[in-house]
Write a protein that holds these residues in place. Structure first.
Motif, PDB file in Angstrom:
ATOM      1  N   VAL A 399     -14.203  16.024  -6.704  1.00  0.00           N
ATOM      2  CA  VAL A 399     -13.305  16.777  -6.010  1.00  0.00           C
ATOM      3  C   VAL A 399     -11.828  16.350  -6.587  1.00  0.00           C
ATOM      4  O   VAL A 399     -11.302  15.224  -6.731  1.00  0.00           O
ATOM      5  N   SER A 400     -11.088  17.542  -6.468  1.00  0.00           N
ATOM      6  CA  SER A 400      -9.631  17.362  -7.276  1.00  0.00           C
ATOM      7  C   SER A 400      -8.483  17.918  -6.009  1.00  0.00           C
ATOM      8  O   SER A 400      -9.074  18.700  -5.281  1.00  0.00           O
ATOM      9  N   GLY A 401      -7.667  17.348  -5.838  1.00  0.00           N
ATOM     10  CA  GLY A 401      -6.614  17.709  -5.035  1.00  0.00           C
ATOM     11  C   GLY A 401      -6.300  19.217  -5.262  1.00  0.00           C
ATOM     12  O   GLY A 401      -5.295  19.470  -4.379  1.00  0.00           O
ATOM     13  N   GLY A 402      -6.259  19.616  -6.352  1.00  0.00           N
ATOM     14  CA  GLY A 402      -5.876  20.974  -6.711  1.00  0.00           C
ATOM     15  C   GLY A 402      -5.574  21.289  -8.038  1.00  0.00           C
ATOM     16  O   GLY A 402      -5.537  20.403  -8.812  1.00  0.00           O
ATOM     17  N   SER A 403      -5.207  22.397  -8.342  1.00  0.00           N
ATOM     18  CA  SER A 403      -4.858  22.948  -9.728  1.00  0.00           C
ATOM     19  C   SER A 403      -3.427  23.173  -9.904  1.00  0.00           C
ATOM     20  O   SER A 403      -2.519  23.813  -9.243  1.00  0.00           O
ATOM     21  N   GLU A 404      -2.875  21.971 -10.862  1.00  0.00           N
ATOM     22  CA  GLU A 404      -1.481  22.122 -11.318  1.00  0.00           C
ATOM     23  C   GLU A 404      -0.584  21.869 -10.067  1.00  0.00           C
ATOM     24  O   GLU A 404       0.640  22.194 -10.189  1.00  0.00           O
ATOM     25  N   THR A 405      -1.302  20.740  -9.040  1.00  0.00           N
ATOM     26  CA  THR A 405      -0.055  20.762  -8.024  1.00  0.00           C
ATOM     27  C   THR A 405       0.885  19.642  -8.315  1.00  0.00           C
ATOM     28  O   THR A 405       1.837  19.653  -7.792  1.00  0.00           O
ATOM     29  N   TYR A 406       0.660  18.841  -9.414  1.00  0.00           N
ATOM     30  CA  TYR A 406       1.652  18.006  -9.678  1.00  0.00           C
ATOM     31  C   TYR A 406       2.028  18.491 -11.251  1.00  0.00           C
ATOM     32  O   TYR A 406       3.104  17.733 -11.494  1.00  0.00           O
ATOM     33  N   GLN A 407       1.751  19.046 -11.944  1.00  0.00           N
ATOM     34  CA  GLN A 407       2.034  19.500 -13.153  1.00  0.00           C
ATOM     35  C   GLN A 407       3.076  20.444 -12.921  1.00  0.00           C
ATOM     36  O   GLN A 407       4.216  20.336 -13.727  1.00  0.00           O
ATOM     37  N   GLN A 408       3.174  21.282 -11.792  1.00  0.00           N
ATOM     38  CA  GLN A 408       4.429  22.261 -11.633  1.00  0.00           C
ATOM     39  C   GLN A 408       5.584  21.534 -11.270  1.00  0.00           C
ATOM     40  O   GLN A 408       6.485  21.944 -12.078  1.00  0.00           O
ATOM     41  N   PRO A 409       5.434  20.600 -10.556  1.00  0.00           N
ATOM     42  CA  PRO A 409       6.931  19.953 -10.486  1.00  0.00           C
ATOM     43  C   PRO A 409       7.386  19.106 -11.671  1.00  0.00           C
ATOM     44  O   PRO A 409       8.710  19.022 -11.864  1.00  0.00           O
ATOM     45  N   THR A 410       6.321  18.561 -12.317  1.00  0.00           N
ATOM     46  CA  THR A 410       6.738  17.904 -13.662  1.00  0.00           C
ATOM     47  C   THR A 410       7.367  18.808 -14.543  1.00  0.00           C
ATOM     48  O   THR A 410       8.368  18.364 -15.249  1.00  0.00           O
ATOM     49  N   MET A 411       6.723  19.786 -14.745  1.00  0.00           N
ATOM     50  CA  MET A 411       7.422  20.926 -15.974  1.00  0.00           C
ATOM     51  C   MET A 411       8.666  21.375 -15.393  1.00  0.00           C
ATOM     52  O   MET A 411       9.558  21.943 -16.280  1.00  0.00           O
ATOM     53  N   LEU A 412       8.877  21.289 -13.993  1.00  0.00           N
ATOM     54  CA  LEU A 412      10.358  21.691 -13.541  1.00  0.00           C
ATOM     55  C   LEU A 412      11.270  20.708 -13.399  1.00  0.00           C
ATOM     56  O   LEU A 412      12.462  21.063 -13.275  1.00  0.00           O
ATOM     57  N   GLY A 413      10.815  19.687 -13.697  1.00  0.00           N
ATOM     58  CA  GLY A 413      11.820  18.482 -14.013  1.00  0.00           C
ATOM     59  C   GLY A 413      12.105  17.645 -12.897  1.00  0.00           C
ATOM     60  O   GLY A 413      12.738  16.634 -12.748  1.00  0.00           O
ATOM     61  N   LEU A 414      11.367  17.651 -11.959  1.00  0.00           N
ATOM     62  CA  LEU A 414      11.290  16.807 -10.741  1.00  0.00           C
ATOM     63  C   LEU A 414      10.843  15.322 -11.039  1.00  0.00           C
ATOM     64  O   LEU A 414       9.981  15.315 -11.845  1.00  0.00           O
ATOM     65  N   ALA A 415      11.428  14.435 -10.631  1.00  0.00           N
ATOM     66  CA  ALA A 415      11.032  13.109 -10.667  1.00  0.00           C
ATOM     67  C   ALA A 415       9.809  12.757  -9.840  1.00  0.00           C
ATOM     68  O   ALA A 415       9.652  13.493  -8.991  1.00  0.00           O
ATOM     69  N   ALA A 416       8.698  11.914 -10.346  1.00  0.00           N
ATOM     70  CA  ALA A 416       7.530  11.788 -10.051  1.00  0.00           C
ATOM     71  C   ALA A 416       7.681  11.466  -8.536  1.00  0.00           C
ATOM     72  O   ALA A 416       6.822  12.025  -7.552  1.00  0.00           O
ATOM     73  N   ASP A 417       8.427  10.672  -8.172  1.00  0.00           N
ATOM     74  CA  ASP A 417       8.408  10.017  -6.731  1.00  0.00           C
ATOM     75  C   ASP A 417       8.963  11.316  -5.824  1.00  0.00           C
ATOM     76  O   ASP A 417       8.974  11.382  -4.620  1.00  0.00           O
ATOM     77  N   ASP A 418       9.838  12.133  -6.308  1.00  0.00           N
ATOM     78  CA  ASP A 418      10.294  13.113  -5.369  1.00  0.00           C
ATOM     79  C   ASP A 418       9.310  14.440  -5.140  1.00  0.00           C
ATOM     80  O   ASP A 418       9.640  15.353  -4.370  1.00  0.00           O
ATOM     81  N   ALA A 419       8.416  14.192  -5.879  1.00  0.00           N
ATOM     82  CA  ALA A 419       7.055  15.261  -5.873  1.00  0.00           C
ATOM     83  C   ALA A 419       5.838  14.628  -5.298  1.00  0.00           C
ATOM     84  O   ALA A 419       4.740  15.410  -5.415  1.00  0.00           O
TER      85      ALA A 419
END
Length: 813
Positions: A399-419
């Motif tokens: 089971v995965s939490g979703g598709s590109e749910t963490y990749q999207q904010p990463t590619m938009l430049g958000l810091a990991a802790d903020d996303a």
């Protein structure tokens, strides 16, 4: 009209009203059209002759901007039960005899109406009632919502993050899918009690049966002649784990037998039968080559991402589903990913995967958006996970939490802790740990690296070869540990499909009908046909636009061959025993509409050229060959099966005239789930410079043929053409195809060539070849089985090669 328990397979109608204009089911004056249930508004409009296309382009009918009323009648059983709607898209109401009985704001949670409890205290038993389902306009629910921490680049309507519905039809990249509105899953009348679900699992080496649900009296669980009592608490709830000792384990088909056990639940004279499987699974993406372990054995997971077989109705024809799953087996696939961009599949889908030994990776239906930290949304997600997993069976392993749910904010430049997303980081994993401990969890696909865009740890979506236009050699340095998505190209269908849908190859590359199916990222100035043409240009040294101008058929063949070359290079490297990769899925297994989509099969279920390249690499027992530069060719024998393999690898270095310059044999004795590697030079026993890497004089070898042979039969073959892939085009390579009938109704085709033949295509209407788009060494024939796809007639057609202007006609042997 439907009576008694079971599916409500009645005559349904659907009518449209303006958003919010009707606060009760419309009267008889409203215009109604026939509808199929399960089904969607888009399907009803299509059946009524209305023009539909992808997205919201439906002429006068805006699917998300209007209210839609589905209506039917049913006779309530003498002992009333429950009316269950397995899926209503999306903001919906259920009315019985003009009385509002239930409402829902989730597409993914079943809606239940108690037929024994009418609000006006009228006894419904045995009565004929009118049932109306209103799917309210979604657009008003997307306005004036708090913004997320980032904007999804996939969709325009950012308010979708608040609504539990699919992005299918609402994201331009998924060409061919209209917005789903309506009762898209089964509608059933079921008894009020018992309501039980059963799952098998393995805990600390012991097989267990987990029983949940409700019952009016105690439950007896029976398996293999053994019976076990299960008590019901005072509220009628059941949540019990039964230790059933050691039972035969369920395996993916590539690694063993997918054993299922008949289990019967009995309560108050009611019997519920189920097929249960037992297997353990764990995932450790940090370990090279061992990302997924089933029953303690490392499993190289491969397959692809699934899309609905009918994106208009979202209904699955059982025959079409069987064919699609059988093609997964035939391609060597053992894992299907249900991505967070689509919809949850039916219990029947999971049952058929379990029967075949196909594992399922289940995304939660979240894709690229910032899901709100909201109690109502969280409760809906929890409810949909329970609905999806309660009866999913042994096939579901991840089971995965979703598709590109963490990749999207990463590619938009958000810091990991903020996303960070509490839903993915704590809510879902805690739920799985308490209720489904036999499932592995991945926070998001992709995730696990220093950034979600990195592939050297965890799970990657890797398109270095593909959208990022990296050379094929990039796969060797990328260090991908697990590719949950890869190899996105606009893949042309085969010739017969192109002719059937577009008349000829001439629309390819420019016609709006053709371009409608070519995937394009939202906001991009390029599409995935541009990606494919880039690899045609760099691999084969031709300008695709000029080829298309003069010979559109050949243009498509170059495109097919380029994707085959990329597929063989990327998947072949990842499958190697010494690879750091533990699994690879392609994006996607199938197209949503006719044309050149991402799919390795087209929208009609016909396999495309790279499907065969994938099948050769992913076969449970196969031989892989890789070019190691100055060290020549490496040979890898891979055997996933549980039984030992006693075989031999033969190597032939063939000159341009067809003579064998050097040959050798390497005995291979492998244990179950075993592999071994060597080099061509070691098998030949002497220096031959077969790949012409040392360049001592003119090249002597045109092709190297490596066969894996067991009991005198070729199990797998790999042909390496020396000097490729940019081979010169010849007037003729001497292609021939001789065909003869086999006793089982199939036909045997022997294909041969006088010169090295690159990407040979067997093109025969009415038949599917067992192998296609392969290389031929001079004078070394290749045998292909032709399976009829319709009424059996003698095969007629041709064989052609990418480096030959002249085709060969298939003739009786």
């Amino acid at each position: 009209m439907t009576t008694g328990y079971g599916p409500v397979a009645a005559d349904w109608t659907v009518c449209r009203t303006d958003a919010g204009a009707a606060d009760a089911p419309p009267g008889p004056e409203a215009e109604r059209i026939p509808a199929r249930v399960p089904g969607t508004v888009a399907e009803a409009l299509r059946d009524a002759g209305r023009q539909i296309s992808d997205g919201n382009d439906l002429g006068t009918d805006d699917l998300d901007g209007a209210d839609w009323w589905f209506e039917t009648t049913l006779t309530v059983p003498d002992v009333p039960g429950r009316l269950v709607f397995d899926g209503l898209a999306t903001v919906s109401e259920v009315w019985v005899d003009g009385v509002l009985r239930a409402s829902s704001t989730s597409m993914f949670v079943p809606v239940v109406v108690d037929l024994a409890d009418h609000t006006d205290h009228t006894d419904l038993a045995g009565r004929t009632v009118t049932v109306a389902v209103c799917c309210r306009a979604l657009s008003p629910h997307l306005r004036r919502r708090p913004r997320g921490r980032w904007r999804s680049s996939m969709i325009a309507q950012q308010g979708l993050r608040w609504v539990r519905t699919t992005t299918l039809g609402r994201a331009p990249v998924f060409a061919g899918a209209p917005v789903p509105v309506g009762p898209f899953r089964d509608v059933r009348v079921v008894p009020a009690s018992p309501d039980l679900q059963v799952r098998g699992r393995v805990t600390h080496g012991r097989c267990e049966i987990h029983v949940t649900g409700r019952a009016d009296s105690d439950v007896t669980v029976s398996i293999g002649g053994d019976s076990y009592p299960v008590a019901v608490d005072g509220s009628g709830s059941v949540d019990a784990v039964v230790d059933v000792g050691e039972r035969e384990r369920w395996w993916p088909h590539t690694h063993g037998h997918p054993a299922l056990h008949d289990v019967v639940l009995e309560s108050a004279g009611t019997r519920i039968a189920a097929a249960v499987g037992f297997r353990s699974v764990d995932v450790d993406p940090s370990r090279p080559g061992e990302a997924l372990r089933v029953n303690g054995i490392p499993v190289y997971a491969r397959g692809g991402c699934w899309v609905p077989l009918d994106p208009v109705s979202l209904r699955t024809d059982p025959t079409a589903l069987d064919a699609a799953l059988d093609d997964v087996i035939a391609s060597g696939g053992n894992l299907i990913r249900l991505t967070g961009t689509m919809v949850y599949e039916t219990p029947d889908f999971h049952a058929r995967c379990a029967e075949r030994g196909i594992m399922v990776w289940q995304d939660v239906m979240i894709a690229t958006v910032d899901p709100p930290d909201d109690d109502v949304v969280t409760a809906q997600v929890v409810a949909e996970i329970h609905a999806a997993l309660a009866a999913s069976g042994p096939a579901t392993v991840v089971v995965s939490g979703g598709s590109e749910t963490y990749q999207q904010p990463t590619m938009l430049g958000l810091a990991a802790d903020d996303a960070r997303i509490s839903l993915l980081d704590s809510v879902i994993p805690d739920l799985l740990a308490s209720s489904y401990p036999d499932l592995a969890y991945v926070p998001s696909s992709p995730s696990g690296g220093d950034l979600a865009t990195h592939g050297r740890a965890g799970v990657a979506h890797w398109f270095g070869v593909g959208g990022y236009l990296r050379p094929l050699s990039d796969v060797r340095t990328a260090g991908v540990r697990f590719a949950a998505e890869s190899l996105a190209f606009a893949v042309p269908p085969e010739r017969r499909s192109v002719d059937a849908r577009f008349g000829s190859a001439h629309p390819a590359g420019h016609d709006p009908r053709w371009k409608a199916a070519v995937p394009r990222d939202r906001g991009s100035s390029w599409d995935f046909e541009d990606v494919r043409d880039h690899y045609v240009r760099t691999l084969f040294g031709v300008e695709p636009s000029l080829v298309r101008r003069d010979d559109p058929e050949r243009y498509l063949d170059y495109g097919r061959a380029a994707v085959c070359e990329a597929t063989s290079a990327v998947l072949g490297h990842w499958r190697r025993p010494d690879s750091e990769c533990g699994g690879a899925l392609v994006l996607t297994l199938r197209d949503l509409m006719p044309g050149a989509g991402w799919g390795f099969t087209d929208s009609d279920g016909e396999v495309k050229a790279p499907w065969y390249a994938m099948a050769r690499v992913h076969a449970p027992t196969t031989v892989l060959v890789s070019d190691e530069g100055m060290d020549g060719l490496a040979v890898h024998a891979v055997h996933d099966g549980a039984d030992p393999l006693c075989a031999a690898v033969t190597v032939r270095a063939v000159s341009r005239t067809g003579s064998v310059i050097a040959d050798g044999t390497w005995p291979v004795d492998l244990p179950g789930h075993g592999h071994a590697s060597t080099t061509v030079d070691a098998v030949l026993g002497r220096f031959t410079d077969a790949t012409h890497a040392h360049r001592f004089g003119p090249r002597a070898v045109d092709a190297v043929v490596v066969d894996l042979v067991r009991d005198g039969a070729v199990v797998a073959r790999s042909v390496t053409l020396i000097g490729g892939p940019a081979l010169p085009v010849q007037d003729s390579v001497g292609l021939t195809g001789g065909v003869a009938p086999a006793e089982d109704g199939s036909w045997v085709l022997e294909v041969a060539a006088d010169s090295a033949a690159q990407y040979v295509c067997v093109d025969v209407d009415g038949f599917r070849p067992s192998d296609n788009w392969f290389h031929l060494a001079p004078g070394v024939p290749h045998t292909v089985t032709l399976e009829p796809t319709g009424p059996a007639t003698a095969p007629r057609g041709h064989v052609r090669a990418l480096n030959s202007l002249t085709r060969g006609t298939i003739r009786p042997a």
